[in-house]
Design an enzyme around this catalytic site. Structure first.
Site, PDB file in Angstrom:
ATOM      1  N   GLY A 198       0.801  -1.222   0.000  1.00 41.28           N
ATOM      2  CA  GLY A 198       0.000   0.000   0.000  1.00 41.28           C
ATOM      3  C   GLY A 198       0.833   1.270   0.000  1.00 41.28           C
ATOM      4  O   GLY A 198       1.836   1.353   0.688  1.00 41.28           O
ATOM      5  N   SER A 199       0.427   2.293  -0.749  1.00 43.25           N
ATOM      6  CA  SER A 199       1.280   3.455  -0.938  1.00 43.25           C
ATOM      7  C   SER A 199       0.528   4.584  -1.634  1.00 43.25           C
ATOM      8  O   SER A 199      -0.681   4.507  -1.845  1.00 43.25           O
ATOM      9  CB  SER A 199       2.500   3.045  -1.756  1.00 43.25           C
ATOM     10  OG  SER A 199       2.100   2.244  -2.853  1.00 43.25           O
TER      11      SER A 199
END
EC number: 4.1.1.65
Length: 215
Positions: A184-185
């Site tokens: 996730g980012s």
């Protein structure tokens, strides 16, 4: 200029460059547990979660081919537009949140020359959190027909590694693969003053396909 990615035979699965440190041990463990599952109930119990994890890793590190959209500025990331914010210097920041279900290979928003790739240490709060602006990140600058374009890859709570594919001084095509964020980012792109934004908050984007600016 060839793309930086893990090649695959025709019809095979293309995987992102930079996946090996996570993917190989997971797949090897799954293969070992499956090979021993027929002879041992204990190994059969291990085989289920390890195989599921390996399948998840293969899905996460997928790197599909894209038909690159024609336009001045295209999305560098798969995800959802989290915010659109006017900046003090006249630019507009478009922030794209990438969940673990998205493709995490990022692409060049414009054709040009990479003038800077700067790694900045920081924290690892969730990428949808406002404080994520202080997270570990890589700041890119591209010399393009629109002038200097800044793009920032931001690590999230799970992502602990950003993998740039190309160094400073590289000439890139629009939509070319330039890096990977593991798990996730967020990716931010700063549009120059006078460039209208074509996307809206909450809109899904596809790297290399969704146009960010409006004529």
């Amino acid at each position: 200029m060839p793309d930086s990615h893990t090649s695959a035979p025709r019809g095979g699965v293309r995987l992102a460059r930079g996946a090996s440190p996570w993917l190989l041990p997971t797949v090897a463990t799954a293969a070992l547990s499956l090979s021993r599952a027929r002879r041992s109930g204990r190994w059969a119990a291990v085989a289920v979660p390890t195989t599921a994890l390996a399948a998840g890793m293969l899905w996460f590190f997928r790197d599909p081919e894209r038909e690159i959209t024609q336009g001045r500025v295209i999305s560098p990331a798969d995800g959802v537009v989290q915010s659109i914010m006017p900046w003090k210097d006249g630019r507009t920041r478009v922030a794209i949140f990438m969940s673990p279900l998205n493709v995490h290979v990022n692409r060049a928003p414009l054709a040009g020359t990479v003038t800077s790739v700067e790694h900045i240490p920081g924290g690892f709060v969730p990428a949808f959190n406002k404080e994520s602006e202080n997270n570990e990140r890589v700041v890119w600058h591209f010399d393009t027909e629109l002038g200097d374009i800044e793009m920032v890859q931001i690590a999230g709570a799970v992502a602990r590694r950003i993998v740039p594919y190309v160094p400073q001084g590289t000439k890139v095509d629009q939509g070319e693969r330039i890096g990977l964020i593991r798990f996730g980012s967020r990716v931010d792109i700063y549009l120059p003053e006078g460039i209208d934004v074509a996307v809206e908050v909450g809109q899904a984007t596809t790297a290399g396909v969704t146009r960010i600016d409006r004529d």
